[in-house]
Write a protein that holds these residues in place. Structure first.
Motif, PDB file in Angstrom:
ATOM      1  N   LEU A 278      -4.037  10.522  10.814  1.00  8.32           N
ATOM      2  CA  LEU A 278      -4.385   9.506  11.821  1.00  8.32           C
ATOM      3  C   LEU A 278      -3.782   8.150  11.462  1.00  8.32           C
ATOM      4  N   LEU A 279      -3.839   7.803  10.191  1.00 10.24           N
ATOM      5  CA  LEU A 279      -3.259   6.532   9.751  1.00 10.24           C
ATOM      6  C   LEU A 279      -1.745   6.527   9.948  1.00 10.24           C
TER       7      LEU A 279
ATOM      8  N   ASN B  61      10.735   0.224  10.979  1.00  8.41           N
ATOM      9  CA  ASN B  61      10.723  -0.716   9.855  1.00  8.41           C
ATOM     10  C   ASN B  61       9.376  -0.703   9.124  1.00  8.41           C
ATOM     11  N   PHE B  62       8.606   0.368   9.332  1.00  8.05           N
ATOM     12  CA  PHE B  62       7.336   0.527   8.619  1.00  8.05           C
ATOM     13  C   PHE B  62       7.294   1.876   7.922  1.00  8.05           C
ATOM     14  N   SER B  63       6.776   1.870   6.705  1.00  9.28           N
ATOM     15  CA  SER B  63       6.510   3.096   5.955  1.00  9.28           C
ATOM     16  C   SER B  63       5.084   3.002   5.427  1.00  9.28           C
ATOM     17  N   LEU B  64       4.350   4.106   5.497  1.00  6.68           N
ATOM     18  CA  LEU B  64       3.007   4.160   4.932  1.00  6.68           C
ATOM     19  C   LEU B  64       2.927   5.357   4.004  1.00  6.68           C
ATOM     20  N   ARG B  65       2.586   5.096   2.747  1.00 11.07           N
ATOM     21  CA  ARG B  65       2.454   6.163   1.753  1.00 11.07           C
ATOM     22  C   ARG B  65       1.090   6.071   1.084  1.00 11.07           C
ATOM     23  N   PHE B  66       0.662   7.211   0.537  1.00 10.92           N
ATOM     24  CA  PHE B  66      -0.631   7.289  -0.131  1.00 10.92           C
ATOM     25  C   PHE B  66      -0.412   7.612  -1.602  1.00 10.92           C
ATOM     26  N   PHE B  67      -1.180   6.971  -2.451  1.00  9.79           N
ATOM     27  CA  PHE B  67      -1.042   7.183  -3.894  1.00  9.79           C
ATOM     28  C   PHE B  67      -2.424   7.414  -4.482  1.00  9.79           C
ATOM     29  N   ASN B  68      -2.608   8.592  -5.091  1.00 12.25           N
ATOM     30  CA  ASN B  68      -3.899   8.916  -5.686  1.00 12.25           C
ATOM     31  C   ASN B  68      -4.069   8.138  -6.987  1.00 12.25           C
ATOM     32  N   ALA B  69      -4.976   7.198  -6.971  1.00 12.42           N
ATOM     33  CA  ALA B  69      -5.150   6.301  -8.118  1.00 12.42           C
ATOM     34  C   ALA B  69      -6.166   6.805  -9.129  1.00 12.42           C
TER      35      ALA B  69
ATOM     36  N   ASP C  59       6.852  -1.889   3.485  1.00  6.94           N
ATOM     37  CA  ASP C  59       6.540  -0.715   2.681  1.00  6.94           C
ATOM     38  C   ASP C  59       5.059  -0.757   2.333  1.00  6.94           C
ATOM     39  N   LEU C  60       4.236  -0.054   3.117  1.00  9.09           N
ATOM     40  CA  LEU C  60       2.793  -0.066   2.929  1.00  9.09           C
ATOM     41  C   LEU C  60       2.373   1.102   2.039  1.00  9.09           C
ATOM     42  N   VAL C  61       1.547   0.805   1.040  1.00  9.04           N
ATOM     43  CA  VAL C  61       1.041   1.841   0.137  1.00  9.04           C
ATOM     44  C   VAL C  61      -0.472   1.714   0.081  1.00  9.04           C
ATOM     45  N   LEU C  62      -1.153   2.818   0.349  1.00  9.39           N
ATOM     46  CA  LEU C  62      -2.613   2.831   0.303  1.00  9.39           C
ATOM     47  C   LEU C  62      -3.064   3.592  -0.941  1.00  9.39           C
ATOM     48  N   LEU C  63      -3.677   2.871  -1.868  1.00 13.30           N
ATOM     49  CA  LEU C  63      -4.221   3.481  -3.082  1.00 13.30           C
ATOM     50  C   LEU C  63      -5.551   4.130  -2.730  1.00 13.30           C
ATOM     51  N   GLU C  64      -5.716   5.397  -3.115  1.00 14.58           N
ATOM     52  CA  GLU C  64      -6.925   6.124  -2.722  1.00 14.58           C
ATOM     53  C   GLU C  64      -7.198   7.240  -3.710  1.00 14.58           C
ATOM     54  N   SER C  65      -8.343   7.901  -3.532  1.00 11.84           N
ATOM     55  CA  SER C  65      -8.664   9.045  -4.378  1.00 11.84           C
ATOM     56  C   SER C  65      -9.285  10.184  -3.603  1.00 11.84           C
TER      57      SER C  65
ATOM     58  N   ALA D  31      15.866   0.113   1.414  1.00 17.94           N
ATOM     59  CA  ALA D  31      16.929  -0.375   0.526  1.00 17.94           C
ATOM     60  C   ALA D  31      17.072  -1.885   0.556  1.00 17.94           C
ATOM     61  N   GLN D  32      16.649  -2.514   1.638  1.00 18.78           N
ATOM     62  CA  GLN D  32      16.823  -3.968   1.749  1.00 18.78           C
ATOM     63  C   GLN D  32      15.734  -4.579   2.632  1.00 18.78           C
ATOM     64  N   ARG D  33      15.577  -5.894   2.507  1.00 16.72           N
ATOM     65  CA  ARG D  33      14.609  -6.683   3.282  1.00 16.72           C
ATOM     66  C   ARG D  33      13.209  -6.063   3.233  1.00 16.72           C
ATOM     67  N   GLU D  34      12.849  -5.557   2.059  1.00 17.00           N
ATOM     68  CA  GLU D  34      11.562  -4.863   1.939  1.00 17.00           C
ATOM     69  C   GLU D  34      10.433  -5.817   1.587  1.00 17.00           C
ATOM     70  N   VAL D  35       9.291  -5.594   2.230  1.00 20.05           N
ATOM     71  CA  VAL D  35       8.057  -6.311   1.916  1.00 20.05           C
ATOM     72  C   VAL D  35       7.029  -5.266   1.484  1.00 20.05           C
ATOM     73  N   PRO D  36       6.847  -5.057   0.173  1.00 20.85           N
ATOM     74  CA  PRO D  36       5.857  -4.075  -0.281  1.00 20.85           C
ATOM     75  C   PRO D  36       4.443  -4.649  -0.223  1.00 20.85           C
ATOM     76  N   VAL D  37       3.559  -3.917   0.454  1.00 17.07           N
ATOM     77  CA  VAL D  37       2.173  -4.344   0.607  1.00 17.07           C
ATOM     78  C   VAL D  37       1.265  -3.196   0.185  1.00 17.07           C
ATOM     79  N   VAL D  38       0.343  -3.473  -0.721  1.00 15.28           N
ATOM     80  CA  VAL D  38      -0.544  -2.446  -1.252  1.00 15.28           C
ATOM     81  C   VAL D  38      -1.983  -2.733  -0.836  1.00 15.28           C
ATOM     82  N   PHE D  39      -2.687  -1.660  -0.437  1.00 17.30           N
ATOM     83  CA  PHE D  39      -4.107  -1.720  -0.102  1.00 17.30           C
ATOM     84  C   PHE D  39      -4.843  -0.723  -0.989  1.00 17.30           C
ATOM     85  N   ALA D  40      -6.163  -0.771  -0.968  1.00 14.02           N
ATOM     86  CA  ALA D  40      -6.975   0.214  -1.692  1.00 14.02           C
ATOM     87  C   ALA D  40      -8.201   0.538  -0.858  1.00 14.02           C
ATOM     88  N   ALA D  41      -8.501   1.831  -0.711  1.00 12.31           N
ATOM     89  CA  ALA D  41      -9.659   2.231   0.088  1.00 12.31           C
ATOM     90  C   ALA D  41     -10.076   3.644  -0.281  1.00 12.31           C
ATOM     91  N   ASN D  42     -11.353   3.943  -0.038  1.00 14.04           N
ATOM     92  CA  ASN D  42     -11.808   5.327  -0.122  1.00 14.04           C
ATOM     93  C   ASN D  42     -11.921   5.879   1.296  1.00 14.04           C
TER      94      ASN D  42
END
Length: 628
Positions: free
Chosen positions: A327-328, A337-345, A312-318, A276-287
């Motif tokens: 494992l990640l 203060n860390f979140s890691l989510r995956f998004f099927n791109a 707020d970490l988001v890993l773009l993947e397929s 909700a606050q003080r967020e730093v969204p960071v996006v990566f991409a990997a297979n």
């Protein structure tokens, strides 16, 4: 125009076509933990919803029989649809057309629009999935009875029980029942479309037989799959009814359509901020092959973070496996203060012919999706995974980009090329890229996007359409071309390119304008992000430039041993980029001429003429390998 109602049986929230004819219905709704909005529900009105564990999708058919008025009644599954188009597509060994997602492209391919469905269905009285020869599909069965008998967890006596019921209660169907079960042709999945009078007649017959079967059969000790026996029997009963109709009603018009089986029907929802606050969204991409390197990058970012910010970490993947995702996620430990989510791109890129090569994978284009994927974020940091982070990315995220499209560091390698190391690159900038000032070219491995401005400038479709053109440096060229003049340049410490193969600095970057070259040298003295851009990486060869920084963090990830194994067998480069080591020219060269580094150092000492000649030969094969 006929009132056609084709119900899509869903036991979970699923994608479905935008249609007034194809209507999703939640089956087993009576016992469901939650009701799905935007669907019909099989527990309303007169129903047998509570029997869904036994009757499966037949609870939707019962509901339609008792509660829905239509001219035609049809049934599909959340993963299985009819191919309503006029095109016949290749099938798997079970007779299914395989497709990935239910989206606009699928709707065009398979005719999921109401006009196409109306025009086709009105031509027939009965529509089924294409009837298959059981002797030719997977399993190679001799008959319907043989297939049922060999089905794991089912009991052949149950099918015989149904045949006995038909003999007793509907003897006029006995001949068709015997012929169907001893025959080798049938259709699957309780999928059909029937005219009203046929549907009403079929349901009265079907549910009477299944009701009698329940009375005669003790299923109290059946396995979970065997408990679904009434649903399995329904498939065979429809085959019997179909055969009876075609024998006795020669006036009926019958159509057969292919069955399209979708691999992934889970709805793809765009991401809301994780904090909700003080967020730093960071996006990566990997297979999946690149996960160990992504893990190393994430590990370095976490170790150089602060408690004052939420990341707020988001890993773009397929294709990342469930195991690797776990494992990640486990790497985050108790960091609240860390979140890691995956998004099927992958599904958002369907329909675009995006170019990849031996060095650059299609994941490089995933960064274009950020503006749509995080619709409520007006600023997002993107990082390539082939780097390690040495400073708090929150500092970089604090950069003001309100008056530009993005912030990035100049590319000293590229500027060295256009300034004399490779004159053809300047010609490429002028003739192909048509940049106004090629000396403003930036490196796209670290990007701070003003996503609010990016959305206003070009839609996602426009960005991806730009990317379908043939460019030397893929999406990086696209961003440089269409963002030119609206870029804030970062200090190179935030994207310090390593001396790839110990060649880049003294043979390329040294040609860059003096200001750029000195900025690069300052960045090397105290980098905040180390970017292993280029064909040679620390996980290919441990004496690469700044490799010790990579391995420092890699050792702390659950993928350290895997990295060592890949490097030890000499396959790291090919595995990382999904290539067959023995099928590329570079792979064959390495297999034939590759020598352990310590032996090569003895035979061709650093600085020797032989060493320089060997490097030239090696680079020739590297280039050839990338083009093969």
């Amino acid at each position: 125009m006929s009132n056609i109602q084709i119900l899509i049986s869903c036991h979970k929230k699923s994608d479905h076509p935008d249609s007034q004819i194809l209507r999703p219905i939640q089956v087993g709704a009576a016992a469901a933990a939650r009701r799905f909005e935007g669907m019909l529900h099989d527990d309303e009105g007169e129903n047998i919803s509570a029997k869904n564990p036994m009757y499966c999708e037949l609870t939707a058919q019962y509901w339609a029989w008792k509660n829905l008025d239509a001219d035609y009644y049809g049934f599909c599954h959340y993963r299985r649809y009819f191919n309503f188009s006029s095109i016949r597509y290749p099938e798997d060994e079970w007779g299914n057309v395989l497709e990935s997602y239910i989206d606009q492209q699928a709707a065009r391919l398979y005719g999921f629009d109401d006009a196409t469905i109306q025009k086709l269905v009105q031509q027939y009285d009965i529509v089924t999935t294409t009837r298959k020869d059981l002797r030719k599909i997977g399993g190679r069965y001799r008959s319907v009875f043989d297939q049922y008998r060999k089905a794991p967890k089912l009991h052949s006596k149950d099918l015989q029980c149904v045949l006995d019921i038909i003999d007793e209660k509907y003897p006029e169907y006995s001949s068709a029942a015997k012929l169907h079960c001893e025959g080798h042709r049938t259709s699957f999945c309780n999928m059909y479309i029937l005219k009203k009078e046929l549907f009403q007649d079929y349901c009265a017959w079907l549910f009477d037989i299944l009701g009698e079967f329940e009375k005669r059969t003790d299923m109290s000790k059946y396995s979970q799959e065997a408990l679904r026996t009434p649903g399995h029997l329904g498939e065979r009963l429809f085959g019997i009814y179909y055969l009876y109709l075609t024998q006795h009603r020669k006036d009926l018009k019958v159509g057969e359509l292919q069955c399209v089986l979708f691999d992934n029907t889970d709805p793809q929802e765009m991401l809301a901020p994780a904090f909700a606050q003080r967020e730093v969204p960071v996006v990566f991409a990997a297979n999946n092959n690149f996960v160990p390197m992504a893990a190393t990058c994430i590990q370095s970012l976490m170790e150089n973070s602060s408690q004052q910010h939420n990341y707020d970490l988001v890993l773009l993947e397929s294709d990342i496996t469930t195991e690797n995702k776990q494992l990640l996620l486990g790497m985050l430990g108790d960091r609240e203060n860390f979140s890691l989510r995956f998004f099927n791109a992958e599904r958002m890129l369907r329909g675009y012919e995006l170019k990849a090569n031996a060095h650059i994978s299609v994941e490089t284009y995933f960064r274009f999706l950020i503006q749509d994927m995080l619709p409520k974020c007006d600023k997002v940091l993107y990082l390539d995974c082939d780097m390690v982070v040495k400073a708090d990315v929150a500092e970089l995220y604090g950069t003001d980009v309100s008056d530009v499209l993005l912030a990035a560091a100049r590319d000293p390698d590229f500027l060295g090329q256009i300034n004399g190391a490779n004159p053809s690159t300047m010609e490429y900038c002028i003739k192909t890229l048509k940049m106004k000032d090629p000396y403003q070219y930036f490196q796209a491995g670290v990007l701070l996007f003003n996503t609010a401005a990016m959305r206003k400038t070009h839609t996602l479709n426009e960005w991806l359409t730009f990317a379908t053109h043939e460019y030397k440096y893929n999406d990086q060229d696209v961003l440089n071309l269409y963002c030119e003049g609206r870029v804030k340049f970062l200090d190179m410490t935030w994207n310090m390119l390593t001396d790839c193969d110990h060649y880049r600095v003294n043979h390329v970057i040294v040609y860059a304008p003096e200001e750029v070259f000195h900025a690069y040298k300052r960045a090397r003295s105290d980098p905040k992000m180390i970017h292993y851009a280029g064909f040679m990486k620390p996980w290919h060869r441990p004496d690469e430039d700044f490799a010790q920084e990579f391995w420092y963090y890699a050792r702390k990830t659950p993928f350290y041993e895997l990295l060592l194994f890949r490097m030890g067998e000499g396959s790291a480069w090919h595995v990382a980029y999904g290539l067959d080591q023995n099928r590329t020219i570079l792979g064959r060269f390495r297999n034939l001429f590759g020598l352990p580094r310590r032996i090569a150092d003895q035979l061709f000492p650093k600085g020797s003429v032989g060493r320089q000649r060997l490097k030239k030969v090696y680079r020739f094969f590297v280039k050839s390998g990338q083009e093969s």
